[in-house]
Design an enzyme around this catalytic site. Structure first.
Site, PDB file in Angstrom:
ATOM      1  N   HIS A  51       0.764  63.444 -40.629  1.00 49.35           N
ATOM      2  CA  HIS A  51       0.851  64.176 -42.011  1.00 49.35           C
ATOM      3  C   HIS A  51      -1.135  64.429 -42.506  1.00 49.35           C
ATOM      4  O   HIS A  51      -1.800  63.883 -42.406  1.00 49.35           O
ATOM      5  CB  HIS A  51       0.810  62.742 -43.480  1.00 49.35           C
ATOM      6  CG  HIS A  51       2.695  62.607 -44.051  1.00 49.35           C
ATOM      7  ND1 HIS A  51       2.972  62.489 -44.758  1.00 49.35           N
ATOM      8  CD2 HIS A  51       4.332  62.154 -42.837  1.00 49.35           C
ATOM      9  CE1 HIS A  51       4.706  61.897 -44.314  1.00 49.35           C
ATOM     10  NE2 HIS A  51       4.466  62.558 -43.190  1.00 49.35           N
ATOM     11  N   GLU A  53      -3.056  63.150 -44.664  1.00 52.36           N
ATOM     12  CA  GLU A  53      -3.225  62.169 -45.114  1.00 52.36           C
ATOM     13  C   GLU A  53      -4.344  61.447 -43.538  1.00 52.36           C
ATOM     14  O   GLU A  53      -4.777  60.935 -44.106  1.00 52.36           O
ATOM     15  CB  GLU A  53      -2.916  61.589 -45.880  1.00 52.36           C
ATOM     16  CG  GLU A  53      -2.939  62.037 -47.397  1.00 52.36           C
ATOM     17  CD  GLU A  53      -1.563  62.968 -47.809  1.00 52.36           C
ATOM     18  OE1 GLU A  53      -0.966  62.891 -48.777  1.00 52.36           O
ATOM     19  OE2 GLU A  53      -0.988  62.938 -47.303  1.00 52.36           O
ATOM     20  N   CYS A  81       2.344  60.174 -50.590  1.00 53.22           N
ATOM     21  CA  CYS A  81       3.841  59.462 -50.043  1.00 53.22           C
ATOM     22  C   CYS A  81       3.419  57.873 -49.917  1.00 53.22           C
ATOM     23  O   CYS A  81       2.489  57.688 -49.388  1.00 53.22           O
ATOM     24  CB  CYS A  81       4.726  60.058 -48.656  1.00 53.22           C
ATOM     25  SG  CYS A  81       4.319  59.255 -46.858  1.00 53.22           S
ATOM     26  N   CYS A  84       1.450  57.505 -46.777  1.00 53.54           N
ATOM     27  CA  CYS A  84       0.188  57.397 -47.268  1.00 53.54           C
ATOM     28  C   CYS A  84      -1.182  57.285 -48.625  1.00 53.54           C
ATOM     29  O   CYS A  84      -1.740  56.735 -48.012  1.00 53.54           O
ATOM     30  CB  CYS A  84      -0.013  58.907 -47.535  1.00 53.54           C
ATOM     31  SG  CYS A  84       0.199  60.253 -45.487  1.00 53.54           S
TER      32      CYS A  84
END
Length: 152
Positions: A51, A53, A81, A84
Site C-alpha cells: 500500500h 502508506e 485501511c 496502514c
C-alpha cells in the site's frame, strides 16, 4: 492542510493509476520537506502489503535510519485501511492528513475509527475533502469494470 504536500500525494496516486494500480498516493514530510513517497504497488509486486502508506513509511525509516517517525507528517489521498492505520500508529507518526473517505475499508472516520482509541501513541488527523481524490478512484474502477466487460 498543506496543499503542496497533498499535491505531491496526488501525483503519486496518478503514478499508480498509470500502472493499473488502485490510485492512492502518500508522502511523508519532515521539517517541511518530503522525505518519502509511495503509491500502491500491490498488483505490480503481487504483495498485499504494498500500500502507498506502507511503502512511504518503509522509505522514511530507511532515510532517517530509525523506525520511530515521531517528527513527521503523512499525507495520503485516501483514508487509510486498518493495516496502514496500524502502521502509522506503530511508526509513531503524530499527524495524518487525508483527502478522501474510504466507506468500505477506511479506519479513521468511516469504519473502525482506530485513531479514536487509546494506544501508546496518539495520532492526530485532519480530513479535508478533495473531490479529485475520490474522482480518480471512481474513474479507475469504472475503467477496470469496462475492461473486464470488454474481455467477456
Amino acid at each position: 492542510m498543506n496543499n503542496k504536500f497533498m499535491e505531491a500525494a496526488y501525483k503519486e496516486a496518478l503514478k499508480a493509476y498509470k500502472k493499473n494500480e488502485v490510485p492512492v498516493g502518500a508522502v511523508i514530510v519532515r521539517d517541511g520537506k518530503i522525505i518519502a513517497r509511495g503509491h500502491n504497488l500491490r498488483e505490480s509486486k503481487q504483495n498485499s502489503l504494498a500500500h502507498a502508506e506502507i511503502i512511504a513509511i518503509a522509505k522514511a525509516c530507511k532515510k532517517i535510519g530509525f523506525w520511530r517517525l515521531d517528527d513527521v507528517e503523512i499525507y495520503v489521498t485516501l483514508e487509510p485501511c486498518p493495516m496502514c492505520t496500524g502502521a502509522i500508529i506503530q511508526s509513531r507518526i503524530p499527524r495524518l492528513y487525508f483527502g478522501a473517505l474510504d466507506k468500505r475499508n477506511g479506519s479513521v472516520i468511516s469504519n473502525l475509527k482506530m485513531l479514536d482509541n487509546v494506544y501508546t501513541h496518539k495520532v492526530n488527523y485532519v480530513y479535508e475533502q478533495d473531490l479529485r481524490f475520490s474522482q480518480i478512484l471512481t474513474d479507475f474502477f469504472k475503467e477496470m469494470r469496462s475492461k473486464k466487460n470488454e474481455s467477456k
